[in-house]
Design a protein around this motif. Structure first.
Motif, PDB file in Angstrom:
ATOM      1  N   TYR A 207       0.772  -1.235   0.000  1.00 53.80           N
ATOM      2  CA  TYR A 207       0.000   0.000   0.000  1.00 53.80           C
ATOM      3  C   TYR A 207       0.806   1.289   0.000  1.00 53.80           C
ATOM      4  O   TYR A 207       0.224   2.368   0.010  1.00 53.80           O
ATOM      5  N   VAL A 208       2.135   1.237   0.001  1.00 56.60           N
ATOM      6  CA  VAL A 208       2.929   2.465   0.070  1.00 56.60           C
ATOM      7  C   VAL A 208       3.280   2.910  -1.347  1.00 56.60           C
ATOM      8  O   VAL A 208       4.084   2.281  -2.028  1.00 56.60           O
ATOM      9  N   VAL A 209       2.680   3.995  -1.785  1.00 54.17           N
ATOM     10  CA  VAL A 209       2.829   4.406  -3.176  1.00 54.17           C
ATOM     11  C   VAL A 209       4.261   4.826  -3.490  1.00 54.17           C
ATOM     12  O   VAL A 209       4.737   4.650  -4.616  1.00 54.17           O
ATOM     13  N   GLU A 210       4.985   5.359  -2.503  1.00 55.71           N
ATOM     14  CA  GLU A 210       6.380   5.730  -2.742  1.00 55.71           C
ATOM     15  C   GLU A 210       7.234   4.516  -3.093  1.00 55.71           C
ATOM     16  O   GLU A 210       8.201   4.621  -3.856  1.00 55.71           O
ATOM     17  N   ILE A 211       6.902   3.377  -2.526  1.00 55.84           N
ATOM     18  CA  ILE A 211       7.621   2.149  -2.864  1.00 55.84           C
ATOM     19  C   ILE A 211       7.313   1.742  -4.301  1.00 55.84           C
ATOM     20  O   ILE A 211       8.190   1.263  -5.027  1.00 55.84           O
ATOM     21  N   LEU A 212       6.084   1.954  -4.743  1.00 54.36           N
ATOM     22  CA  LEU A 212       5.753   1.680  -6.141  1.00 54.36           C
ATOM     23  C   LEU A 212       6.573   2.567  -7.075  1.00 54.36           C
ATOM     24  O   LEU A 212       7.017   2.118  -8.143  1.00 54.36           O
ATOM     25  N   VAL A 213       6.775   3.820  -6.686  1.00 55.08           N
ATOM     26  CA  VAL A 213       7.615   4.719  -7.476  1.00 55.08           C
ATOM     27  C   VAL A 213       9.021   4.144  -7.600  1.00 55.08           C
ATOM     28  O   VAL A 213       9.610   4.094  -8.693  1.00 55.08           O
ATOM     29  N   ASP A 214       9.576   3.690  -6.485  1.00 57.68           N
ATOM     30  CA  ASP A 214      10.935   3.148  -6.494  1.00 57.68           C
ATOM     31  C   ASP A 214      11.032   1.898  -7.364  1.00 57.68           C
ATOM     32  O   ASP A 214      12.027   1.687  -8.064  1.00 57.68           O
ATOM     33  N   ILE A 215      10.005   1.050  -7.315  1.00 60.40           N
ATOM     34  CA  ILE A 215      10.024  -0.163  -8.135  1.00 60.40           C
ATOM     35  C   ILE A 215       9.973   0.196  -9.611  1.00 60.40           C
ATOM     36  O   ILE A 215      10.717  -0.360 -10.433  1.00 60.40           O
ATOM     37  N   CYS A 216       9.117   1.136  -9.952  1.00 60.58           N
ATOM     38  CA  CYS A 216       9.007   1.543 -11.353  1.00 60.58           C
ATOM     39  C   CYS A 216      10.321   2.134 -11.856  1.00 60.58           C
ATOM     40  O   CYS A 216      10.766   1.840 -12.974  1.00 60.58           O
ATOM     41  N   GLU A 217      10.971   2.929 -11.022  1.00 60.28           N
ATOM     42  CA  GLU A 217      12.246   3.530 -11.422  1.00 60.28           C
ATOM     43  C   GLU A 217      13.360   2.491 -11.474  1.00 60.28           C
ATOM     44  O   GLU A 217      14.258   2.568 -12.313  1.00 60.28           O
ATOM     45  N   GLY A 218      13.306   1.506 -10.587  1.00 65.60           N
ATOM     46  CA  GLY A 218      14.357   0.495 -10.544  1.00 65.60           C
ATOM     47  C   GLY A 218      14.240  -0.562 -11.617  1.00 65.60           C
ATOM     48  O   GLY A 218      15.218  -1.240 -11.938  1.00 65.60           O
ATOM     49  N   LEU A 219      13.034  -0.725 -12.172  1.00 66.12           N
ATOM     50  CA  LEU A 219      12.796  -1.752 -13.193  1.00 66.12           C
ATOM     51  C   LEU A 219      12.491  -1.102 -14.541  1.00 66.12           C
ATOM     52  O   LEU A 219      11.497  -1.416 -15.192  1.00 66.12           O
ATOM     53  N   ARG A 220      13.350  -0.214 -14.957  1.00 67.03           N
ATOM     54  CA  ARG A 220      13.118   0.522 -16.203  1.00 67.03           C
ATOM     55  C   ARG A 220      13.099  -0.391 -17.422  1.00 67.03           C
ATOM     56  O   ARG A 220      12.503  -0.060 -18.446  1.00 67.03           O
ATOM     57  N   ASP A 221      13.764  -1.552 -17.344  1.00 62.50           N
ATOM     58  CA  ASP A 221      13.810  -2.466 -18.482  1.00 62.50           C
ATOM     59  C   ASP A 221      12.704  -3.514 -18.447  1.00 62.50           C
ATOM     60  O   ASP A 221      12.647  -4.376 -19.331  1.00 62.50           O
ATOM     61  N   LEU A 222      11.837  -3.455 -17.453  1.00 61.10           N
ATOM     62  CA  LEU A 222      10.830  -4.500 -17.296  1.00 61.10           C
ATOM     63  C   LEU A 222       9.929  -4.619 -18.519  1.00 61.10           C
ATOM     64  O   LEU A 222       9.534  -5.719 -18.903  1.00 61.10           O
ATOM     65  N   GLY A 223       9.607  -3.503 -19.138  1.00 58.68           N
ATOM     66  CA  GLY A 223       8.702  -3.532 -20.279  1.00 58.68           C
ATOM     67  C   GLY A 223       9.370  -3.760 -21.621  1.00 58.68           C
ATOM     68  O   GLY A 223       8.690  -3.770 -22.656  1.00 58.68           O
ATOM     69  N   THR A 224      10.678  -3.973 -21.624  1.00 62.57           N
ATOM     70  CA  THR A 224      11.418  -4.140 -22.881  1.00 62.57           C
ATOM     71  C   THR A 224      11.671  -5.611 -23.152  1.00 62.57           C
ATOM     72  O   THR A 224      12.343  -6.293 -22.368  1.00 62.57           O
TER      73      THR A 224
END
Length: 259
Positions: free
Chosen positions: A161-178
């Motif tokens: 539930y911590v949205v800031e952690i979601l931000v960190d995951i999205c930034e840390g997994l920049r290649d996830l969608g490639t």
């Protein structure tokens, strides 16, 4: 509303450090005005114990047992057992990861004595800590790893539930969608191996958005948790060669979230 590390809704301030007290007191916690109070999923499951570490070895594949034992040796004791463990498959082997961990963090000089691999395992375990600030701090040390035993710890945080952690995951997994990247392949394989776990993660993302973040993000599609689920489903779909089921609410659908 842009997603930043300071964009948590006002009704949500102070929630990060509440897990421990909730578990100890068994009290209710809820969202802001208009949100239904809900009981902590861990409150009924935490028990005092004199030995809370042995079970943590099973959070990693058996070949890492020696490394895990070395990590546990420097962790301060806790009077509370790890709570609400969940089971997933990592490279064909079942592991059992704590839902919440209550040990205090070890001293920095003790951590420095560990090898890089053992420090990684320590960060994985403390990403399950009852304090959200601790979870975020240790997540930052592992989020860009494609090691298969790290992935379930990151995916579990996607469903919290911590949205800031979601931000960190999205930034840390920049290649996830490639397509073709190590992250895309590794996460895709993990999700294919654990469809029930991923389905539960999808439902939890929707639930927490509905419970805490609808006032900030009226549409689920505008919530960062939705973006991460899209990326994860893409990785799973590419691994199987067919579309992965989406459990996101359709536009206009009423959602009553229960966290």
């Amino acid at each position: 509303m842009p997603l930043t590390l300071t964009s948590r809704p006002a009704a949500y301030l102070g929630r990060w450090g509440e897990d421990t007290e909730t578990a100890r007191a068994g009290r209710l916690w809820g969202g802001g005005v208009g949100h239904r109070a809900v009981s902590s999923p861990y409150a009924q499951l935490v028990q005092p114990t004199s030995d809370n570490t042995a079970s943590l070895i099973t959070a990693f594949p058996v070949e890492l047992a020696g490394d895990a034992e070395a990590v546990l040796a420097i962790m301060p004791a806790s009077r509370l057992r790890p709570a609400a463990p969940f089971s997933v498959v990592v490279q064909g082997r079942r592991v059992c990861i704590p839902g919440r961990l209550y040990n205090e963090e070890p001293q920095a000089d003790a951590v420095a004595t560990l090898s890089r691999r053992r420090q990684q395992l320590l960060h994985c375990l403390y990403s399950r800590h009852s304090d959200g600030w601790v979870r975020q701090r240790h997540l930052s040390e592992i989020v860009d790893s494609e090691d298969p035993w790290v992935i379930p710890f990151v995916v579990q945080l996607v469903g919290e539930y911590v949205v800031e952690i979601l931000v960190d995951i999205c930034e840390g997994l920049r290649d996830l969608g490639t397509q073709g990247t190590r992250a895309h392949l590794a996460y895709g394989q993990f999700l294919v191996d654990n469809p029930a776990f991923f389905a539960r993660t999808q439902r939890r993302v929707v639930s927490y958005w509905s419970c805490y973040y609808r006032s900030a993000y009226a549409s689920f599609s505008g919530y960062l948790g939705c973006t991460l689920l899209d990326l994860l489903r893409s990785a799973a779909s590419d691994r199987t060669g067919r579309p992965w089921p989406s459990l996101a609410p359709a536009v206009g659908t009423r959602v009553d979230g229960h966290c």
